[in-house]
Design an enzyme around this catalytic site. Structure first.
Site, PDB file in Angstrom:
ATOM      1  N   MET A   1     -14.517  21.094  51.843  1.00  0.00           N
ATOM      2  CA  MET A   1     -14.029  21.787  50.813  1.00  0.00           C
ATOM      3  C   MET A   1     -14.400  21.696  49.243  1.00  0.00           C
ATOM      4  O   MET A   1     -15.679  22.070  48.901  1.00  0.00           O
ATOM      5  CB  MET A   1     -12.675  22.420  50.712  1.00  0.00           C
ATOM      6  CG  MET A   1     -11.969  23.012  52.055  1.00  0.00           C
ATOM      7  SD  MET A   1     -10.335  22.936  52.524  1.00  0.00           S
ATOM      8  CE  MET A   1      -9.656  22.896  50.893  1.00  0.00           C
ATOM      9  N   CYS A   2     -13.690  21.068  48.590  1.00  0.00           N
ATOM     10  CA  CYS A   2     -14.265  20.961  47.292  1.00  0.00           C
ATOM     11  C   CYS A   2     -15.341  19.876  46.871  1.00  0.00           C
ATOM     12  O   CYS A   2     -16.267  19.900  46.050  1.00  0.00           O
ATOM     13  CB  CYS A   2     -12.912  20.352  46.367  1.00  0.00           C
ATOM     14  SG  CYS A   2     -11.687  21.616  46.437  1.00  0.00           S
ATOM     15  N   VAL A   3     -15.349  18.893  47.879  1.00  0.00           N
ATOM     16  CA  VAL A   3     -16.556  17.899  47.632  1.00  0.00           C
ATOM     17  C   VAL A   3     -17.711  18.566  48.112  1.00  0.00           C
ATOM     18  O   VAL A   3     -18.636  18.576  47.237  1.00  0.00           O
ATOM     19  CB  VAL A   3     -16.228  16.636  48.395  1.00  0.00           C
ATOM     20  CG1 VAL A   3     -17.562  15.611  48.606  1.00  0.00           C
ATOM     21  CG2 VAL A   3     -15.207  16.039  47.996  1.00  0.00           C
TER      22      VAL A   3
ATOM     23  N   MET B   1     -11.350  17.160  49.157  1.00  0.00           N
ATOM     24  CA  MET B   1     -11.623  17.620  50.709  1.00  0.00           C
ATOM     25  C   MET B   1     -12.950  17.610  51.103  1.00  0.00           C
ATOM     26  O   MET B   1     -13.758  18.673  50.627  1.00  0.00           O
ATOM     27  CB  MET B   1     -10.797  18.347  51.548  1.00  0.00           C
ATOM     28  CG  MET B   1      -9.416  18.355  51.201  1.00  0.00           C
ATOM     29  SD  MET B   1      -8.332  16.892  52.142  1.00  0.00           S
ATOM     30  CE  MET B   1      -6.750  16.992  51.426  1.00  0.00           C
TER      31      MET B   1
ATOM     32  N   THR C   1     -18.799  21.683  45.429  1.00  0.00           N
ATOM     33  CA  THR C   1     -19.321  20.823  44.167  1.00  0.00           C
ATOM     34  C   THR C   1     -20.570  20.234  44.183  1.00  0.00           C
ATOM     35  O   THR C   1     -21.683  20.564  43.303  1.00  0.00           O
ATOM     36  CB  THR C   1     -18.291  20.015  43.458  1.00  0.00           C
ATOM     37  OG1 THR C   1     -16.883  20.446  43.292  1.00  0.00           O
ATOM     38  CG2 THR C   1     -18.541  19.206  42.208  1.00  0.00           C
TER      39      THR C   1
END
Length: 192
Positions: free
Chosen positions: A120-122, A117, A125
């Protein structure tokens, strides 16, 4: 499209898992996201770039709980020295995973980050990749999230496309966030 961007030598495909791109839990316009990520993967493979599929291990009962249908990666993986799966339990694909060592070991200097998402994760990272000194490209049409619900008396609902753009821009001026996936080019790590 002809790109004036220097090539990247790794593609990080973040959590493109069945729960997030198919069925009732899919992000809005999931078909576009799947098409863009598939194209990026195909072009990265042809160029010999590293392709890393990040796969989130959700908690018991979550839609991405390991070894459930929603946890499965949407795109086929061609395992080998230039393509791998890195499982994770945190938003940041680097936290408690071998991702950092993998990139360093291959001499990766620049990464493209796509998937879900966005906020969040994108974003997590991509932010760590920046902190580790990598050039980071987050193609604006190759990451997605869900709509943000309205909060009565505070704000209206935020469409997913707006939330995605804000998430990318929150990375600051060091990340390249104004390019489409079609403008991303690839090369093998270390010029090999």
């Amino acid at each position: 499209m002809v790109s004036s961007l220097p090539p990247v030598d790794a593609l990080l495909v973040v959590d493109v898992q069945s729960a997030f791109v198919t069925g009732p839990g899919a992000v809005p316009d999931a078909r576009r996201l799947v098409d863009r990520t598939a194209d990026l993967i195909a072009r990265a493979r042809v160029a010999g770039a590293l392709v890393v599929h990040l796969q989130n291990d959700g908690p018991p009962g979550a839609e991405d709980e390991p070894h459930t249908p929603g946890w499965e990666l949407h795109h086929p993986v061609l395992p080998g020295p230039r393509e791998t799966v890195v499982r994770k339990t945190y938003d940041d694909g680097f936290e408690d995973t071998p991702l950092g060592g993998l990139l360093t070991g291959l001499g990766v200097r620049a990464v493209a980050v796509c998937g879900v998402m966005s906020e969040m994760c994108v974003q997590a990272t991509a932010r760590t990749a920046l902190e580790l000194g990598h050039r980071v490209v987050v193609p604006y049409d190759a990451h997605a999230t869900q709509d943000v619900p309205a909060v009565p008396g505070v704000c209206e609902a935020v469409p997913a496309a707006v939330a995605s753009r804000v998430a990318a821009y929150a990375l600051g001026s060091d990340a390249e966030v104004t390019v489409p996936a079609s403008a991303v080019t690839f090369a093998a790590p270390g010029g090999r």
